[in-house]
Design an enzyme around this catalytic site. Sequence first.
Site, PDB file in Angstrom:
ATOM      1  CB  ALA A   1      93.775  65.334  79.120  1.00  0.00           C
TER       2      ALA A   1
ATOM      3  CG  ASP B   1      94.729  60.697  78.086  1.00  0.00           C
ATOM      4  OD1 ASP B   1      94.077  59.214  78.331  1.00  0.00           O
ATOM      5  OD2 ASP B   1      94.456  61.087  77.218  1.00  0.00           O
TER       6      ASP B   1
HETATM    7  O1  PMV Z   1      94.941  58.161  72.882  1.00  0.00           O
HETATM    8  P1  PMV Z   1      95.005  58.683  74.251  1.00  0.00           P
HETATM    9  O2  PMV Z   1      96.520  58.881  75.014  1.00  0.00           O
HETATM   10  O3  PMV Z   1      94.229  59.153  74.215  1.00  0.00           O
HETATM   11  O4  PMV Z   1      94.120  57.745  75.330  1.00  0.00           O
HETATM   12  C1  PMV Z   1      92.986  57.044  74.612  1.00  0.00           C
HETATM   13  C2  PMV Z   1      92.508  55.968  75.997  1.00  0.00           C
HETATM   14  C3  PMV Z   1      91.399  55.162  75.326  1.00  0.00           C
HETATM   15  O5  PMV Z   1      91.069  54.288  76.499  1.00  0.00           O
HETATM   16  C4  PMV Z   1      91.707  54.311  74.130  1.00  0.00           C
HETATM   17  C5  PMV Z   1      90.270  56.024  75.080  1.00  0.00           C
HETATM   18  C6  PMV Z   1      89.307  56.603  76.526  1.00  0.00           C
HETATM   19  O6  PMV Z   1      89.188  57.666  76.776  1.00  0.00           O
HETATM   20  O7  PMV Z   1      90.321  55.987  77.811  1.00  0.00           O
END
Ligand code: PMV
Length: 308
Positions: free
Chosen positions: A100, A142
């Site tokens: 992101a 994100d």
């Molecule tokens: O793994 P990251 O930093 O992209 O975080 C993902 C967060 C989740 O809740 C697992 C997925 C989402 O789309 O919110």
Amino acid sequence: MTVQASAPGKVILFGEHAVVYGKHAIAGALGLRANVTLSPARESSLEIADLEIDSPIAQDANPGSLHCFFKAGIDLLDLPPVRIVVDSDVPIGGGLGSSAAMACAFLKAAGALKKIELGPQELWKKAQEMEKVFHGTPSGIDAAVSAHGGMIEFCAGKISRFECPEVPLLIGDTGVSKNTKQNVSRVRILYDSDRQKTEAILDEIDRISLAGKQALVRNDLKALGKLMGRNHALLKKLGVSSSELDDLVSAAVKAGALGAKMTGGGGGGCMIAVAQELDAVSKAIEDAGGKVLETKFALAGARVDSKY
Ligand code: PMV
């Protein structure tokens, strides 16, 4: 004209995975930033020195690749060929929102090249489109943090910024790549096979997120730590933690942390701990095999840093 822009990584304090089901989550922007430099070129190419990537972006870039991710961004803004150079302090694949951050920094720079001002909401929506290359249905948390900066309460696409005192936080990286897409599907399978039980877990996480925000605002570190511990236990129940994450979380708590939990997609990636004695907890995380990342929360969202 060459444009350099940056955007922050994020840490999810409460509510990962539950947020995919419309529950609340709380996250904050970090001082770690992804920097993206764009310059007009004869053909589009991507350089990420840390990953030893330096190659053209083909029309048929591999689905799910970083080349495909940036191609999605080029197409979104109908950008003429550009050279994209990425230099990220946010560890890529560590659960700190590196994709992101790269998307928001890229879009901010691309907007400046095209002389269009992209505000945080528009950046967020466009970054979401780029993020879909990596995981099919991102909740959007994100990109919300990267675009807006600061502390964010996120629920079903609604973004609210709030203020709270600085949190004495440590981030421990397991060094194992996390797999958000796989873990999001794992929760989906659980949800579909035992909806009632999974919904109860997600609802409890939702309540924890809301209580966590209140604890942040009140600067009640004891309550914050306790809520983090409970959130981690529930994430374990969802099957998205890992032995490496659990080891770092237990090491931090044994060393006196007020609370600790995994953060992000899980399966690997990072954990976080809140502690009054940061040094002792930091040492315990390192002794347990983790790498401690030095950073603080930051207010600045995506921004253009220079044009020349
Ligand atoms: O793994 P990251 O930093 O992209 O975080 C993902 C967060 C989740 O809740 C697992 C997925 C989402 O789309 O919110």
